[in-house]
Enzyme design. Structure first.
Site, PDB file in Angstrom:
ATOM      1  N   ASP A 110      -9.450   2.588  -3.654  1.00 38.09           N
ATOM      2  CA  ASP A 110      -8.711   1.673  -2.787  1.00 38.09           C
ATOM      3  C   ASP A 110      -9.357   0.304  -2.874  1.00 38.09           C
ATOM      4  O   ASP A 110     -10.578   0.198  -2.998  1.00 38.09           O
ATOM      5  CB  ASP A 110      -8.735   2.162  -1.340  1.00 38.09           C
ATOM      6  CG  ASP A 110      -7.837   3.364  -1.095  1.00 38.09           C
ATOM      7  OD1 ASP A 110      -6.900   3.587  -1.880  1.00 38.09           O
ATOM      8  OD2 ASP A 110      -8.068   4.084  -0.102  1.00 38.09           O
ATOM      9  N   ASP A 138      -0.337   3.390  -2.837  1.00 37.59           N
ATOM     10  CA  ASP A 138      -0.033   3.430  -1.403  1.00 37.59           C
ATOM     11  C   ASP A 138       1.126   2.500  -1.058  1.00 37.59           C
ATOM     12  O   ASP A 138       1.986   2.837  -0.239  1.00 37.59           O
ATOM     13  CB  ASP A 138      -1.263   3.055  -0.584  1.00 37.59           C
ATOM     14  CG  ASP A 138      -2.417   4.023  -0.767  1.00 37.59           C
ATOM     15  OD1 ASP A 138      -2.170   5.199  -1.104  1.00 37.59           O
ATOM     16  OD2 ASP A 138      -3.572   3.600  -0.576  1.00 37.59           O
TER      17      ASP A 138
END
Length: 181
Positions: free
Chosen positions: A139, A152
């Protein structure tokens, strides 16, 4: 009103084999391009952001912050990485199985994004440390509230499109249900 021989006079007649091919192709292109962007961005994040301080892009709103997430959204479920992997596999298989039924642009884009998002994070879980099928997702897009990645974003957009098409009563095959009042 005249139409060419064999052509339909009604608008939106897109239920033939060529139309199905068009929507499956759209689904495939959306999924492939989104997955490619996700994987390239994660590779760059590992190379350029790992071990560095956050890079603020828009003050107090958006920055680049590297982290490895063993859980789901917002880092929840870190102890259930193998379960999250199994869910991603199931979603990926399910989406690929329904793709041949596509005859709606919204569904084609939505399911393409869903496939790319699930597959993008699944690849991390399979191939990244600490172990196969237990890997942590890369991330790096920091929204201030949580940190995510391109997969995402794709999953979020997919959810919006799928809810919208469902709310509008549009089926995968482009059929429309009348709203009950």
């Amino acid at each position: 009103m005249r139409a060419a021989r064999g052509a339909s006079l009604s608008r939106g007649d897109d239920h033939g084999p060529t139309a199905t091919h068009t929507y499956v192709r759209l689904f495939t292109v959306v999924a492939a391009l989104t997955l490619l962007v996700d994987q390239i961005s994660k590779m760059l994040a590992v190379q350029k952001l790992q071990g560095r301080e956050s890079i603020e892009l828009i003050p107090q709103v958006l920055s680049l912050t590297f982290l490895r997430n063993g859980g789901a959204a917002l880092g929840t479920g870190a102890g259930f990485t193998i379960v999250l992997t199994a869910i991603a596999v199931a979603v990926t298989i399910g989406v690929v199985r329904v793709a041949p039924k596509l005859r709606d642009k919204g569904w084609a884009v939505g399911l393409g994004l869903l496939l790319a998002g699930a597959a993008g994070n699944l690849l991390d879980r399979i191939f990244r440390e600490p172990a196969p099928l237990r890997g942590h997702v890369v991330d790096f897009i920091d929204y201030g509230v949580f940190v995510g990645n391109v997969a995402d974003v794709a999953l979020t957009l997919a959810a919006v499109l799928i809810v919208w098409r469902t709310w509008r009563g549009v089926g995968l095959d482009g059929s429309r249900q009348e709203k009950k009042t």
